[in-house]
Design an enzyme around this catalytic site. Structure first.
Site, PDB file in Angstrom:
ATOM      1  CB  SER A 117      -0.871  -0.010   1.260  1.00  0.00           C
ATOM      2  OG  SER A 117      -1.413   1.255   1.502  1.00  0.00           O
ATOM      3  CE1 TYR A 140      -4.147  -1.554   5.171  1.00  0.00           C
ATOM      4  CE2 TYR A 140      -3.201   0.510   4.389  1.00  0.00           C
ATOM      5  CZ  TYR A 140      -3.785  -0.719   4.133  1.00  0.00           C
ATOM      6  OH  TYR A 140      -4.001  -1.101   2.824  1.00  0.00           O
ATOM      7  CE  LYS A 179     -12.086  -1.086   1.329  1.00  0.00           C
ATOM      8  NZ  LYS A 179     -10.870  -0.665   0.591  1.00  0.00           N
TER       9      LYS A 179
END
Ligand SMILES: NC(=O)c1ccc[n+]([C@@H]2O[C@H](COP(=O)([O-])OP(=O)(O)OC[C@H]3O[C@@H](n4cnc5c(N)ncnc54)[C@H](O)[C@@H]3O)[C@@H](O)[C@H]2O)c1
Length: 314
Positions: A117, A140, A179
């Site tokens: 990411s 994250y 989501k």
């Protein structure tokens, strides 16, 4: 051929699983998911098998090693809500599990293509290059950076298998609405405007992101699978666009004239500007983004069933 797509009930994984079935009609595609943020409705149109399990469990990978044989694993499964603060769980699911997956891929002699990411870059200086500015601002992003380091170390020990990490920037497109609040800003703004509400943005909407359409992300995965190169690569358009611009494009395509309602950003950390340097992906994967923000939003709205004015302003 047999493919395993982890996180296959999710936004990107489900699209990828269907794209694999289309491109390789004789292949068997398996999905592994625990349905924590994925949804079975993403799998309407998918004709393979689903394995329902928690991918962070070592025993699962031992069982898969004994009972299955895969030629490639597309690893998309992860805790994807970037606001989750449980550091241990985030690391176990996103980062530690990669060790078991790498071990299984070595056993199967399978290629591994996994989702990293742009979160690894935090607010470092753009344009973001794969080897620079690795300063994640949340757990994250740190978990994704740890994945990349695990993969690179593993490759040094085992250059005989192919491992590709794809650092997706901000992905948008069909399948993301399950989501909820973590769906892209493009989808959130579209929903607000469809409900007749003014689109809401953090002051003053000039934050810029490198938004990438799902079709480009799927193509990057297929290129990684078809090639012979290992490594970590950015996947984006290379062009940062502002949230205000998204509202302008949506207004134009939907034939509306909403004005933005601005409010204060509640987060201590917020990525204000992302832009990928794509030279490495271009050179080694042959990746070239095909969708501008305008083209991606147009295709997305059409697939959401919107009828739009003739193509005049793309
Ligand atoms: N969407 C983006 O903008 C974006 C950007 C950068 C990276 N990524 C990465 O791409 C991948 C796919 O993201 P997405 O946008 O499709 O999100 P998503 O939440 O729709 O998909 C993630 C999937 O993983 C599954 N999952 C989560 N934990 C699991 C576990 N312990 N065991 C088994 N399955 C589990 C979820 O149920 C879900 O189906 C993720 O790795 C994410 O970090 C996404």
């Amino acid at each position: 051929m047999r493919f395993l797509v982890t996180g296959g009930a999710g936004f990107i994984g489900s699209s990828l699983a269907k794209a694999l079935e289309k491109k390789y009609p004789k292949a068997k595609v398996y999905i592994l998911d625990d349905f924590s943020s994925g949804h079975f409705k993403n799998l309407i149109g998918f004709s393979g098998e689903v394995i329902t399990a928690d991918l962070s469990k070592k025993e699962l990978w031992e069982w898969l090693k004994t009972n299955f044989q895969f030629d490639a694993v597309f690893h998309q499964g992860a805790i994807t809500d970037t606001t989750v603060q449980d550091q241990r769980r985030m690391m176990e699911v996103n980062a530690d599990s990669l060790r078991y997956i790498l071990d299984a891929c070595l056993h199967w002699k399978a290629k591994l293509i996994y989702a990293s990411s742009a979160g690894v870059y935090g607010n470092s200086k753009p344009p973001m290059k794969e080897e620079e500015g690795l300063e994640p601002e949340n757990i994250y992003g740190f978990s994704k950076l740890t994945m990349d380091r695990i993969a690179i170390n593993f490759l040094e020990e085992h250059p005989e298998i192919q491992v590709v990490g794809l650092r997706y920037f901000n992905v948008y497109g069909p399948g993301e609405h399950y989501k909820g609040k973590t769906a892209s800003m493009i989808y959130q703004l579209y929903r607000q405007m469809k409900e007749g509400k003014r689109p809401r943005l953090f002051k003053w909407g000039e934050q810029k992101r490198d938004f990438v359409y799902i079709e480009d992300v799927i193509r990057a995965n297929l290129l990684a699978f078809e090639g012979n190169i290992s490594g970590v690569f950015n996947v984006a358009t290379g062009i940062p666009r502002s949230f205000n611009e998204i509202v302008d494009i949506l207004n134009r395509y939907l034939g509306t004239n909403y004005e933005v309602e601005y409010f204060d950003c509640p987060y201590d950390f917020y990525q204000n500007f992302t832009q990928a340097d794509l030279s490495k992906a271009r050179e080694f994967l042959g990746y070239e983004p095909l969708y501008s923000l305008e083209e991606g939003i147009r295709d997305y709205l059409e697939r959401l069933g919107e009828t739009m004015s003739p193509k005049k302003d793309d």
